[in-house]
Design a protein around this motif. Structure first.
Motif: not given
Length: 116
Positions: A81-94
């Motif tokens: 996932l791109p290392w942007q703030r908008r992807n933080a929740a998805a990254r944590v869930w994954l």
């Protein structure tokens, strides 16, 4: 061009995938170890029980391997996932789903095998 808070690079975006990888890979290795030892559970079985066990183990082992591939795909997705703030929740869930998927995969394996 100005970066908004959603598209700005997240400085600690690597933490969740890293922690997940450190937990998931050893957990998957231990699960694979016990799955590999499972055929010894039926060493002293009779012919009928051994045939049932062998048939169910083949199917269960294939599903376990496919489950580990899914776990690997989840880990890769967490890192990719791109290392942007908008992807933080998805990254944590994954990152949370990956080790949980190993446990579910092992439970499915255990449920599919016709134990003696």
């Amino acid at each position: 061009m100005t970066l908004t808070s959603d598209t700005a690079r997240h400085p600690r975006a690597f933490v969740a995938p890293l922690v997940s990888t450190v937990l998931t890979l050893p957990l998957a290795a231990v699960a694979f170890f016990f799955v590999g030892l499972s055929p010894m559970a039926c060493d002293s079985c009779g012919d009928a029980a051994s045939d049932r066990f062998d048939a169910s183990y083949g199917t269960a082992f294939a599903s376990f391997g496919f489950g580990l591939l899914l776990v690997l795909a989840v880990l890769v997705a967490a890192w990719a996932l791109p290392w942007q703030r908008r992807n933080a929740a998805a990254r944590v869930w994954l990152a949370v789903v990956a080790p949980a998927a190993v446990v579910v995969d092992f439970a499915v394996f255990h449920g599919l095998v016709d134990w003696p």
